[in-house]
Design a protein around this motif. Structure first.
Motif, mmCIF file in Angstrom:
data_model
loop_
_atom_site.group_PDB
_atom_site.id
_atom_site.type_symbol
_atom_site.label_atom_id
_atom_site.label_comp_id
_atom_site.label_asym_id
_atom_site.label_seq_id
_atom_site.Cartn_x
_atom_site.Cartn_y
_atom_site.Cartn_z
ATOM 1 N N THR A 187 0.956 -0.970 -0.142
ATOM 2 C CA THR A 187 0.040 -0.068 0.293
ATOM 3 C C THR A 187 0.607 1.227 0.557
ATOM 4 O OG1 THR A 187 -1.934 0.981 1.016
ATOM 5 C CG2 THR A 187 -0.548 -0.278 2.732
ATOM 6 N N THR A 188 0.365 2.372 -0.387
ATOM 7 C CA THR A 188 0.799 3.442 -0.485
ATOM 8 C C THR A 188 0.366 4.595 0.542
ATOM 9 O OG1 THR A 188 -0.395 4.068 -2.464
ATOM 10 C CG2 THR A 188 1.405 3.484 -2.891
ATOM 11 N N PHE A 189 -1.289 3.760 1.624
ATOM 12 C CA PHE A 189 -1.291 4.789 1.818
ATOM 13 C C PHE A 189 -1.525 4.128 3.862
ATOM 14 C CE2 PHE A 189 -4.698 3.685 -1.757
ATOM 15 C CZ PHE A 189 -4.301 5.190 -1.749
ATOM 16 N N ASP A 190 -1.439 4.768 4.686
ATOM 17 C CA ASP A 190 -1.366 4.558 6.267
ATOM 18 C C ASP A 190 -2.078 3.149 6.178
ATOM 19 O OD1 ASP A 190 -2.466 5.443 8.703
ATOM 20 O OD2 ASP A 190 -0.977 6.692 8.469
ATOM 21 N N LEU A 191 -1.377 2.836 7.068
ATOM 22 C CA LEU A 191 -2.339 1.226 7.639
ATOM 23 C C LEU A 191 -3.658 1.641 8.160
ATOM 24 C CD1 LEU A 191 1.544 -0.770 6.953
ATOM 25 C CD2 LEU A 191 -0.705 -0.747 5.241
ATOM 26 N N ASP A 192 -4.158 2.365 8.680
ATOM 27 C CA ASP A 192 -4.495 2.473 9.963
ATOM 28 C C ASP A 192 -6.275 1.681 9.529
ATOM 29 O OD1 ASP A 192 -3.210 3.708 12.185
ATOM 30 O OD2 ASP A 192 -3.584 5.945 11.323
ATOM 31 N N ASP A 193 -7.327 1.980 8.434
ATOM 32 C CA ASP A 193 -7.994 1.338 7.763
ATOM 33 C C ASP A 193 -7.578 0.087 7.275
ATOM 34 O OD1 ASP A 193 -8.662 3.965 8.401
ATOM 35 O OD2 ASP A 193 -8.829 4.507 5.875
ATOM 36 N N TYR A 194 -6.762 -0.693 7.341
ATOM 37 C CA TYR A 194 -6.007 -1.564 6.845
ATOM 38 C C TYR A 194 -5.824 -2.522 7.707
ATOM 39 C CZ TYR A 194 -6.694 1.114 2.911
ATOM 40 O OH TYR A 194 -6.734 1.875 1.546
ATOM 41 N N VAL A 195 -5.130 -2.500 9.084
ATOM 42 C CA VAL A 195 -4.515 -4.085 9.587
ATOM 43 C C VAL A 195 -5.586 -4.696 9.755
ATOM 44 C CG1 VAL A 195 -3.308 -3.791 11.758
ATOM 45 C CG2 VAL A 195 -2.945 -2.025 10.435
ATOM 46 N N TYR A 196 -6.520 -4.064 10.967
ATOM 47 C CA TYR A 196 -7.596 -5.438 11.477
ATOM 48 C C TYR A 196 -7.817 -6.080 10.156
ATOM 49 C CZ TYR A 196 -10.880 -6.762 14.199
ATOM 50 O OH TYR A 196 -12.009 -7.962 14.531
ATOM 51 N N ASP A 197 -9.034 -5.766 9.137
ATOM 52 C CA ASP A 197 -9.443 -6.264 7.710
ATOM 53 C C ASP A 197 -8.257 -7.062 7.344
ATOM 54 O OD1 ASP A 197 -11.598 -5.669 8.557
ATOM 55 O OD2 ASP A 197 -11.174 -3.447 6.895
ATOM 56 N N ALA A 198 -7.135 -7.055 7.373
ATOM 57 C CA ALA A 198 -6.163 -7.534 6.290
ATOM 58 C C ALA A 198 -5.392 -8.539 7.153
ATOM 59 C CB ALA A 198 -4.851 -6.258 5.677
ATOM 60 N N LEU A 199 -5.410 -8.351 8.399
ATOM 61 C CA LEU A 199 -4.829 -9.750 8.659
ATOM 62 C C LEU A 199 -5.867 -10.407 9.488
ATOM 63 C CD1 LEU A 199 -2.857 -7.602 12.188
ATOM 64 C CD2 LEU A 199 -2.208 -9.395 10.330
ATOM 65 N N GLN A 212 -1.694 -13.922 13.080
ATOM 66 C CA GLN A 212 -2.640 -14.997 12.848
ATOM 67 C C GLN A 212 -2.921 -14.995 15.062
ATOM 68 O OE1 GLN A 212 -4.053 -18.459 10.978
ATOM 69 N NE2 GLN A 212 -5.410 -17.483 10.304
ATOM 70 N N ALA A 213 -1.450 -15.158 15.472
ATOM 71 C CA ALA A 213 -1.045 -15.463 16.424
ATOM 72 C C ALA A 213 -1.817 -14.010 17.641
ATOM 73 C CB ALA A 213 0.295 -15.234 16.996
ATOM 74 N N ILE A 214 -1.416 -12.747 17.125
ATOM 75 C CA ILE A 214 -1.591 -11.799 17.345
ATOM 76 C C ILE A 214 -3.459 -11.788 17.345
ATOM 77 C CG2 ILE A 214 -1.533 -9.440 17.653
ATOM 78 C CD1 ILE A 214 1.259 -9.813 16.283
ATOM 79 N N VAL A 215 -3.449 -11.886 16.995
ATOM 80 C CA VAL A 215 -5.154 -12.093 16.060
ATOM 81 C C VAL A 215 -6.293 -12.412 17.185
ATOM 82 C CG1 VAL A 215 -7.431 -11.940 14.250
ATOM 83 C CG2 VAL A 215 -5.187 -10.841 13.445
ATOM 84 N N HIS A 216 -6.061 -13.912 16.874
ATOM 85 C CA HIS A 216 -5.693 -14.706 17.895
ATOM 86 C C HIS A 216 -6.222 -14.689 19.625
ATOM 87 C CE1 HIS A 216 -7.728 -18.857 18.608
ATOM 88 N NE2 HIS A 216 -6.070 -19.046 20.216
ATOM 89 N N ALA A 217 -5.241 -13.827 19.798
ATOM 90 C CA ALA A 217 -4.857 -13.924 21.185
ATOM 91 C C ALA A 217 -5.627 -12.516 21.479
ATOM 92 C CB ALA A 217 -3.273 -12.956 21.872
ATOM 93 N N TYR A 218 -5.827 -11.950 20.665
ATOM 94 C CA TYR A 218 -7.111 -10.333 21.126
ATOM 95 C C TYR A 218 -8.695 -11.475 21.032
ATOM 96 C CZ TYR A 218 -4.074 -6.631 21.621
ATOM 97 O OH TYR A 218 -2.397 -6.126 22.131
ATOM 98 N N GLU A 219 -8.730 -12.120 20.449
ATOM 99 C CA GLU A 219 -10.920 -12.448 19.756
ATOM 100 C C GLU A 219 -11.078 -13.175 20.491
ATOM 101 O OE1 GLU A 219 -10.602 -13.682 16.264
ATOM 102 O OE2 GLU A 219 -11.507 -11.724 15.369
ATOM 103 N N THR A 220 -9.946 -14.463 21.468
ATOM 104 C CA THR A 220 -10.079 -15.204 22.280
ATOM 105 C C THR A 220 -10.119 -14.958 23.848
ATOM 106 O OG1 THR A 220 -8.124 -15.567 22.734
ATOM 107 C CG2 THR A 220 -9.164 -17.068 21.450
ATOM 108 N N GLY A 221 -9.973 -13.178 23.931
ATOM 109 C CA GLY A 221 -9.930 -12.864 25.375
ATOM 110 C C GLY A 221 -8.481 -12.257 26.359
ATOM 111 N N LEU A 222 -7.367 -13.800 25.619
ATOM 112 C CA LEU A 222 -5.844 -13.908 26.270
ATOM 113 C C LEU A 222 -5.557 -12.409 25.927
ATOM 114 C CD1 LEU A 222 -3.911 -15.528 26.905
ATOM 115 C CD2 LEU A 222 -3.369 -15.978 25.242
#
Length: 218
Positions: A84-96, A203-213
Motif C-alpha cells: 500500500t501507498t496509504f497509511d495502514l490504519d484502515d487496513y490492519v485489522y481487516d487485512a490480518l 494470526q497469533a496476535i489476532v487470536h490472542a485478542y479475539e479470545t480475550g487472552l
C-alpha cells in the motif's frame, strides 16, 4: 529453494519494477502478474505461488477481498504480503483477519521488498512495531470484549510468550523479559502456532485478542 511470487497491482509500472528486481534475486522467481483482485484470485489458483504481493486498492475486486478468497480456497494457500501507498490504519485489522501475513509500503527499498518476500515465505509475519500498535488500537476501538481465558492447549510458558507476541514484542525482547534464549522463544512460538492451528505470528496476535487472552491497553 526458489520462492515463487505473484504480483497483484493495477499499475503496470509497479508490476514491471517489482518483477525486474525480484526476478534478479537468486532465490526468487516471479511466476505471474495480476492487474486486479479478481485476476489475482484466478492467477493464484492457476500458478500456486508461495507469496502474493497484493495491492490494497485495485479495480474489479480490492486486495482485501482477493486475500479472503485466496485464503478460503483451501491448502496449500500462499502467504499474502499487503502492498500500500496509504497509511495502514484502515487496513490492519481487516487485512490480518483476511489472512495477510504482513504489510509493506510501496516506498520501501528494493532490498526491503526482497527481504519481506523471504520473511513471509518462511512463515514469519512481517509486522513492524508501528503496525502492531495500530492493530492493538483497532481492537481497543472495535474488538470484542470477551472474558479473559487460558488457552487450554498451550502451556503456561507458551501462554506467557503468546501474550508478549500479542503486545508487539520481538523475539529478542521476549527472550530478555523471560530470561530465555532467542532460539527457545522461536521454539515456543512454533509450538504455539502448531497447537492452536495458526498460520503465523500475525494470526497469533489476532487470536490472542479475539479470545480475550490479551486485552487492549494491557
Amino acid at each position: 529453494m526458489t520462492i515463487r511470487v505473484l504480483i497483484a497491482d493495477d499499475q503496470g509500472m509497479v508490476r514491471t519494477g517489482f518483477t525486474v528486481f525480484l526476478g534478479s534475486q537468486p532465490d526468487i522467481e516471479v511466476v505471474g502478474e495480476a492487474a486486479n483482485g479478481r485476476e489475482a484470485v484466478t492467477r493464484a489458483a492457476e500458478l500456486r505461488p508461495d507469496v502474493v504481493l497484493m495491492d490494497v486498492r485495485m479495480p474489479v475486486m480490492d486486495g482485501l477481498a482477493a486475500t479472503r478468497e485466496i485464503m478460503a480456497s483451501g491448502d496449500p494457500t500462499p502467504k499474502i504480503l499487503i502492498l500500500t501507498t496509504f497509511d495502514l490504519d484502515d487496513y490492519v485489522y481487516d487485512a490480518l483477519r483476511a489472512g495477510a501475513s504482513g504489510f509493506l509500503l510501496k516506498d520501501a527499498s528494493a532490498q526491503q521488498l526482497a527481504e519481506a518476500v523471504r520473511v513471509v515465505a518462511a512463515g514469519e509475519a512481517l509486522l513492524a512495531p508501528s503496525v502492531t500498535r495500530r492493530l492493538i488500537s483497532e481492537f481497543a476501538r472495535v474488538g470484542p470484549r470477551r472474558p479473559r481465558v487460558r488457552l487450554g492447549d498451550i502451556t503456561e510458558r507458551e501462554t506467557e510468550v503468546l501474550v508478549l507476541v500479542a503486545q508487539g514484542r520481538s523475539n529478542q525482547e521476549i527472550a530478555a523479559e523471560l530470561v530465555l534464549s532467542e532460539q527457545t522463544v522461536k521454539t515456543h512460538v512454533s509450538r504455539i502456532l502448531a497447537k492452536l492451528n495458526l498460520r503465523d505470528r500475525a494470526q497469533a496476535i489476532v487470536h490472542a485478542y479475539e479470545t480475550g487472552l490479551v486485552r487492549p491497553g494491557e
